[in-house]
Design a protein around this motif. Structure first.
Motif, PDB file in Angstrom:
ATOM      1  N   ALA A   1      -2.515  -1.227   3.630  1.00  0.00           N
ATOM      2  CA  ALA A   1      -2.513  -1.541   2.198  1.00  0.00           C
ATOM      3  C   ALA A   1      -1.995  -0.359   1.391  1.00  0.00           C
ATOM      4  O   ALA A   1      -1.187  -0.523   0.467  1.00  0.00           O
ATOM      5  CB  ALA A   1      -3.919  -1.926   1.748  1.00  0.00           C
ATOM      6  N   LYS A   2      -2.417   0.844   1.729  1.00  0.00           N
ATOM      7  CA  LYS A   2      -1.967   2.034   0.994  1.00  0.00           C
ATOM      8  C   LYS A   2      -0.474   2.253   1.179  1.00  0.00           C
ATOM      9  O   LYS A   2       0.221   2.696   0.255  1.00  0.00           O
ATOM     10  CB  LYS A   2      -2.765   3.258   1.450  1.00  0.00           C
ATOM     11  N   PHE A   3       0.049   1.951   2.359  1.00  0.00           N
ATOM     12  CA  PHE A   3       1.495   2.059   2.594  1.00  0.00           C
ATOM     13  C   PHE A   3       2.259   1.221   1.585  1.00  0.00           C
ATOM     14  O   PHE A   3       3.231   1.678   0.973  1.00  0.00           O
ATOM     15  CB  PHE A   3       1.814   1.612   4.024  1.00  0.00           C
ATOM     16  N   HIS A   4       1.824  -0.025   1.387  1.00  0.00           N
ATOM     17  CA  HIS A   4       2.545  -0.914   0.482  1.00  0.00           C
ATOM     18  C   HIS A   4       2.360  -0.514  -0.980  1.00  0.00           C
ATOM     19  O   HIS A   4       3.309  -0.577  -1.762  1.00  0.00           O
ATOM     20  CB  HIS A   4       2.110  -2.357   0.711  1.00  0.00           C
TER      21      HIS A   4
ATOM     22  N   VAL B   1       8.644   7.234   8.203  1.00  0.00           N
ATOM     23  CA  VAL B   1       7.186   7.160   8.210  1.00  0.00           C
ATOM     24  C   VAL B   1       6.738   6.360   6.994  1.00  0.00           C
ATOM     25  O   VAL B   1       5.921   5.455   7.081  1.00  0.00           O
ATOM     26  CB  VAL B   1       6.566   8.567   8.187  1.00  0.00           C
ATOM     27  N   ARG B   2       7.295   6.722   5.866  1.00  0.00           N
ATOM     28  CA  ARG B   2       7.034   5.984   4.644  1.00  0.00           C
ATOM     29  C   ARG B   2       8.071   4.857   4.528  1.00  0.00           C
ATOM     30  O   ARG B   2       8.946   4.718   5.373  1.00  0.00           O
ATOM     31  CB  ARG B   2       7.088   6.928   3.451  1.00  0.00           C
ATOM     32  N   ALA B   3       7.968   4.083   3.474  1.00  0.00           N
ATOM     33  CA  ALA B   3       8.898   2.963   3.298  1.00  0.00           C
ATOM     34  C   ALA B   3      10.312   3.470   3.062  1.00  0.00           C
ATOM     35  O   ALA B   3      10.527   4.618   2.667  1.00  0.00           O
ATOM     36  CB  ALA B   3       8.449   2.095   2.120  1.00  0.00           C
TER      37      ALA B   3
ATOM     38  N   ARG C   1      -7.394  -8.839   1.295  1.00  0.00           N
ATOM     39  CA  ARG C   1      -7.397  -8.691  -0.160  1.00  0.00           C
ATOM     40  C   ARG C   1      -8.291  -7.528  -0.586  1.00  0.00           C
ATOM     41  O   ARG C   1      -7.969  -6.789  -1.522  1.00  0.00           O
ATOM     42  CB  ARG C   1      -7.839 -10.001  -0.817  1.00  0.00           C
ATOM     43  N   GLN C   2      -9.413  -7.355   0.102  1.00  0.00           N
ATOM     44  CA  GLN C   2     -10.307  -6.241  -0.210  1.00  0.00           C
ATOM     45  C   GLN C   2      -9.651  -4.897   0.103  1.00  0.00           C
ATOM     46  O   GLN C   2      -9.845  -3.912  -0.625  1.00  0.00           O
ATOM     47  CB  GLN C   2     -11.622  -6.392   0.574  1.00  0.00           C
ATOM     48  N   GLN C   3      -8.874  -4.848   1.166  1.00  0.00           N
ATOM     49  CA  GLN C   3      -8.167  -3.607   1.507  1.00  0.00           C
ATOM     50  C   GLN C   3      -7.142  -3.246   0.440  1.00  0.00           C
ATOM     51  O   GLN C   3      -6.965  -2.066   0.098  1.00  0.00           O
ATOM     52  CB  GLN C   3      -7.518  -3.755   2.889  1.00  0.00           C
ATOM     53  N   VAL C   4      -6.473  -4.263  -0.112  1.00  0.00           N
ATOM     54  CA  VAL C   4      -5.521  -4.010  -1.200  1.00  0.00           C
ATOM     55  C   VAL C   4      -6.256  -3.465  -2.423  1.00  0.00           C
ATOM     56  O   VAL C   4      -5.799  -2.521  -3.074  1.00  0.00           O
ATOM     57  CB  VAL C   4      -4.741  -5.293  -1.550  1.00  0.00           C
TER      58      VAL C   4
END
Length: 615
Positions: free
Chosen positions: A350-353, A145-147, A376-379
């Motif tokens: 974005a939150k995943f990364h 689920v996560r990286a 970019r805004q999501q990051v």
């Protein structure tokens, strides 16, 4: 035979060991890179046999007579190599896979793609199979689920393991591809076990008193003449005039009368290798060169995640001598490249990364050429929610840069590509909290700033650089150089714009970009002065302001009691001649004092010689 030997693996019957001899990398002895490839050797010892000159991650499946290897180009592939005939046959290829792992029983293939872990039945056939998470020709299950990375199998092939920072995940394959499997069964693993450990951060026991110097404290505009700094362990204990500071009993007194002490340089945009094939050297000449030239903290906004955070932790534990090391790890790349592409279409993406990078030690991320503004805004929003800084790649387009300012990035990395700015940009930028790291050595809009110093100075003869940089790295670039008149160098304009922004309250920061080990940081200081900064302003851009920019100014960036003991002793006065900044006699990092000419620690035994010092 000395070399870089990695990825050893045993055959199923335990009689053969296969390993890779790696090549490349500038920080280890180049002779160690001779005759690279994948080799086999008897587990009892003896001579090694070259199996193939290319490939990495060698592994066995169920058979003893063949191995499987990965290759990265032009697409990530998994091939089988017969040990006897050396015949190579490509089995799988992928668009974005970074790992392939065949199960010990040869029944399954696990792979990692876009930082997630998948498994599929393993098939060997004549035609190459193009595999990916959405493949329909074979059943595929996502397990993470996560990286996840660093995939490995249990010996019985019924469990798969992977890691994320300090967390170890495992999945059972029981019933995974049963013909009567319930379609609603979820095999994804949501949480892992923390297998991290703690290590005491290094702290010297010594007490030093540096006496008689001019002290540029960077506490406002305070400069103390005939001053004293006392350090106790890793902290500064006292700073003041000679008649106001009592020197503790037992302190080692170093007379630096006539010299200048200033905070260690904070390089907010550094680059440089910290490892080679995940080997972290016990002595990295790049780090010694940086310290010898006064760089005590680096923030690297693009480096190999596994190597740089390992080096960072080793530095904190005192296992290697290096500046303080901070990094974004691998960039969040908007373009298409296996291991780099960070696909972002939502805040959750974005939150995943950002979460995966925070797990391995990052407090900042590099948003690199994400093509759409909302990406970019999501990051940035993910950074706010996860309390991480977001630095973007400038990209040499002014309109691009200005949207980054408006959207609230931590700062702009690299220079804006114009010779002048006007009130619209001044008003816009000054009303934000966005910093600016112009990396003048590689500034846009004309000949890079670093070329000016190769042109105007004899870089190869620099007394510190020539001591700590091997000749094969230093001489080719510095002896044969481009010549140009001053007005062709655009860094003068870039530096003037940086000065204008600094005057408006923008944090303008030194970023040497890894262009020339340690010395490039001084080039940045000198170029700031060429753009109109006073010596004190240029020093502030090299110390306190970049410390603020990366959120570390409570600990470094100025010389004040209670802060960490990072400082340099200069044989000269940079307040009257800014070009004195590189004339360094001593560097102190974390309370450890080094003779900059030798990088031997004061009061300790001599360091081991670097490989090129033994020749």
């Amino acid at each position: 035979e000395p070399g870089k030997y990695v990825e050893p693996t045993f055959s199923p019957d335990g009689k053969t060991v296969v390993y890779r001899k790696a090549s490349g990398g500038s920080i280890l002895n180049p002779t160690w890179s001779l005759e690279p490839g994948i080799y086999s050797v008897s587990a009892k010892g003896g001579n090694s046999t070259l199996i193939t000159k290319s490939g990495y991650q060698p592994q066995f499946g169920a058979a003893n007579d063949r191995i499987y290897v990965m290759s990265p180009w032009p697409k990530p592939t998994l091939s089988v190599v017969e040990l006897e005939s050396k015949q190579v046959r490509k089995l799988y290829e992928s668009e974005h896979a970074t790992e392939f792992r065949v199960s010990p029983d040869g029944q399954y293939l696990a792979f990692a793609e876009r930082f997630k872990v998948f498994v599929t039945p393993f098939v060997e056939r004549g035609k190459t199979i193009n595999i990916g998470p959405k493949d329909s020709q074979f059943p595929i299950e996502q397990l993470s689920v996560r990286a996840g990375e660093n995939i490995s199998w249990s010996g019985t092939s019924d469990k798969l393991y992977w890691s994320l920072g300090p967390e170890l995940y495992h999945a059972s394959l029981a019933g995974l591809f049963d013909i009567n499997q319930n379609a609603e069964t979820d095999f994804k693993v949501k949480s892992g076990d923390n297998i991290g450990f703690t290590k005491t951060m290094a702290e010297p026991k010594s007490i030093f008193a540096l006496t008689g110097a001019r002290i540029i404290t960077m506490n406002g505009e305070q400069v103390i003449e005939n001053g004293v700094i006392v350090t106790d362990g890793k902290h500064i204990k006292a700073v003041g005039s000679k008649d106001s500071v009592a020197i503790p009993k037992g302190a080692e007194v170093i007379d630096v009368t006539g010299k200048t002490i200033m905070p260690g340089i904070v390089d907010a945009h550094a680059h440089g290798s910290q490892g080679s094939d995940e080997i972290i050297p016990q002595q990295n000449w790049k780090n010694l060169a940086g310290l010898a030239l006064g760089v005590t903290t680096i923030h690297d906004p693009s480096n190999d995640t596994t190597e740089i955070f390992a080096a960072s932790e080793m530095q904190k534990a005192g296992m290697i001598v290096a500046p303080r090391i901070f990094s974004t790890g691998t960039i969040l790349y908007g373009a298409n490249m296996p291991g780099y592409t960070s696909h972002i279409d939502s805040l959750e993406d974005a939150k995943f990364h950002l979460e995966r990078l925070k797990k391995v030690g990052a407090f900042s991320v590099k948003s690199y050429n994400q093509p759409r503004r909302e990406q970019r805004q999501q990051v940035i929003e993910a950074g706010r929610e996860l309390e991480m800084m977001v630095v973007p790649e400038g990209g040499s387009l002014l309109q691009h840069n200005l949207t980054m300012v408006v959207d609230g990035h931590t700062g702009i990395e690299h220079s804006i590509p114009v010779a002048n700015i006007y009130d619209d940009i001044r008003q816009l930028w000054s009303q934000s909290d966005v910093g600016y790291t112009p990396t003048l050595g590689v500034a846009y809009g004309g000949i890079w700033g670093e070329n000016y110093w190769y042109d105007k100075t004899d870089v190869w003869n620099h007394p510190r650089l020539s001591k700590f940089v091997p000749k094969n790295q230093l001489l080719p670039r510095s002896m044969r150089r481009v010549k140009a008149p001053d007005h062709h160098y655009n860094h003068f304009n870039n530096a003037r714009v940086a000065k204008e922004l600094q005057d408006l309250g923008v944090l303008v920061n030194l970023g040497a970009h890894g262009q020339r080990e340690g010395l490039a940081a001084h080039w940045e200081i000198w170029m700031f002065a060429q753009g109109g900064m006073t010596p004190l302003e240029a020093i502030r851009a090299a110390t306190l302001d970049p410390a603020k920019y990366i959120g570390l100014d409570n600990n470094i960036g100025s010389l004040e009691p209670g802060k960490l003991a990072d400082l340099i002793v200069i044989d000269g006065n940079p307040l009257t001649n800014i070009r004195d900044t590189d004339k360094i006699d001593y560097t102190m990092i974390n309370g450890r004092l080094f003779d900059a000419a030798t990088m031997n620690e004061v009061g300790e035994k001599k360091r081991e010689k670097l490989y090129f010092e033994k020749i």
